[in-house]
Design a protein around this motif. Structure first.
Motif, PDB file in Angstrom:
ATOM      1  N   GLY A   9       5.987  30.203  38.386  1.00 26.26           N
ATOM      2  CA  GLY A   9       6.609  30.211  37.075  1.00 26.26           C
ATOM      3  C   GLY A   9       6.189  29.061  36.182  1.00 26.26           C
ATOM      4  N   GLY A  10       5.244  28.244  36.627  1.00 30.04           N
ATOM      5  CA  GLY A  10       4.722  27.173  35.788  1.00 30.04           C
ATOM      6  C   GLY A  10       5.452  25.852  35.906  1.00 30.04           C
ATOM      7  N   TYR A  11       6.080  25.606  37.054  1.00 31.79           N
ATOM      8  CA  TYR A  11       6.822  24.368  37.262  1.00 31.79           C
ATOM      9  C   TYR A  11       6.168  23.469  38.307  1.00 31.79           C
ATOM     10  CZ  TYR A  11      10.793  26.106  34.580  1.00 31.79           C
ATOM     11  OH  TYR A  11      11.599  26.564  33.574  1.00 31.79           O
ATOM     12  N   ARG A  12       6.313  22.173  38.078  1.00 33.77           N
ATOM     13  CA  ARG A  12       5.957  21.178  39.093  1.00 33.77           C
ATOM     14  C   ARG A  12       7.261  20.581  39.609  1.00 33.77           C
ATOM     15  NH1 ARG A  12       3.506  17.662  36.084  1.00 33.77           N
ATOM     16  NH2 ARG A  12       5.224  16.195  35.933  1.00 33.77           N
ATOM     17  N   VAL A  13       7.505  20.749  40.892  1.00 31.25           N
ATOM     18  CA  VAL A  13       8.736  20.239  41.489  1.00 31.25           C
ATOM     19  C   VAL A  13       8.617  18.734  41.679  1.00 31.25           C
ATOM     20  CG1 VAL A  13      10.236  20.290  43.519  1.00 31.25           C
ATOM     21  CG2 VAL A  13       9.289  22.423  42.624  1.00 31.25           C
ATOM     22  N   GLU A  14       9.509  18.000  41.028  1.00 29.22           N
ATOM     23  CA  GLU A  14       9.527  16.544  41.145  1.00 29.22           C
ATOM     24  C   GLU A  14      10.408  16.085  42.297  1.00 29.22           C
ATOM     25  OE1 GLU A  14       7.774  14.464  39.514  1.00 29.22           O
ATOM     26  OE2 GLU A  14       7.004  15.613  37.817  1.00 29.22           O
ATOM     27  N   HIS A  15      11.456  16.838  42.554  1.00 30.79           N
ATOM     28  CA  HIS A  15      12.373  16.441  43.621  1.00 30.79           C
ATOM     29  C   HIS A  15      13.152  17.660  44.077  1.00 30.79           C
ATOM     30  CE1 HIS A  15      14.907  13.594  45.874  1.00 30.79           C
ATOM     31  NE2 HIS A  15      15.900  14.414  45.592  1.00 30.79           N
ATOM     32  N   ILE A  16      13.358  17.780  45.367  1.00 32.07           N
ATOM     33  CA  ILE A  16      14.236  18.806  45.914  1.00 32.07           C
ATOM     34  C   ILE A  16      15.035  18.178  47.043  1.00 32.07           C
ATOM     35  CG2 ILE A  16      12.400  19.689  47.432  1.00 32.07           C
ATOM     36  CD1 ILE A  16      13.786  22.476  47.171  1.00 32.07           C
TER      37      ILE A  16
END
Length: 228
Positions: free
Chosen positions: A193-200
């Motif tokens: 979907g065009g996201y970069r995960v910074e934190h999970i």
């Protein structure tokens, strides 16, 4: 999500939320997710999926006597922060009210979820449990995430809170579906979907509430890096 579980979100989002305009799209007429972060935004839009929640929010914004009292959420957050002084709640409540400029209906099955209204893209979206509760399949989750993303600027931050290995929640003894999926599913959906995960962050369920079933709470902070 029970109010006590907001501790996970509170600890995760502090360094990621910034900007002028924010959208909150959360399950029910909830406010507790806004309390830790609302001061970072001048303009807050609250989106709801049903008319009843819109009416509840409008009562609260107007300060009507029969609106829901969220003072208990301040008690919980003050305890999490190690602070016993909650006397400033009314000041905070009025400050938060003053920043809410729009309350509107939302339908994530539409390419423009606020149709017929067209909203200016925002710097941050908070989504608390809505996606999981309105999707029956992984593909549906992906589609509705992409539709919601049209409301977010490039470089904007998505704060997504939900549950893994969920099943259902109940309202007045009536059961409603929650999508059962896993961390790997979510990460792929966000990447596609065009996201970069910074934190999970994923934590085990802490609440004993039996009106909702899930094994883990997740909080994701992701940056929109491309249009889907």
């Amino acid at each position: 999500m029970p109010v006590a579980d907001v501790d996970t979100a509170r600890r995760c989002v502090g360094g990621f939320i910034k900007g002028d305009r924010m959208i909150d799209l959360s399950v029910g007429s909830s406010l507790f997710q806004l309390i830790p972060c609302y001061k970072g935004f001048k303009d807050i839009t609250i989106l709801e999926v049903n008319n009843g929640c819109i009416e509840d929010m409008e009562k609260w914004v107007k300060g009507e006597a029969n609106s829901y009292d969220w003072a208990h959420a301040i008690d919980v957050l003050a305890e999490l922060e190690g602070c016993s002084d909650v006397s400033s709640w009314k000041v905070m409540e009025n400050d938060l009210r003053s920043r809410v400029t729009c309350i509107s209906k939302c339908d994530l099955s539409l390419k423009n979820p606020t149709e017929p209204n067209v909203l200016e893209q925002v710097d941050c979206i908070i989504n608390l449990y809505v996606l999981g509760s309105c999707c029956k399949t992984i593909d549906d989750y992906s589609l509705k995430l992409n539709n919601m993303s049209t409301l977010l600027k490039l470089g904007g931050c998505l704060i997504l809170v939900g549950g893994f290995h969920a099943s259902y929640y109940t309202v007045n003894d009536e059961k409603f579906n929650i999508l059962d999926f896993e961390k790997e599913d979510l990460l792929k959906i966000l990447e596609d979907g065009g996201y970069r995960v910074e934190h999970i962050e994923v934590t085990e369920k802490k609440s004993s509430a039996d009106f909702v079933t899930y094994d883990n709470v997740f909080v994701v902070c992701a940056v929109k890096v491309s249009e889907c």
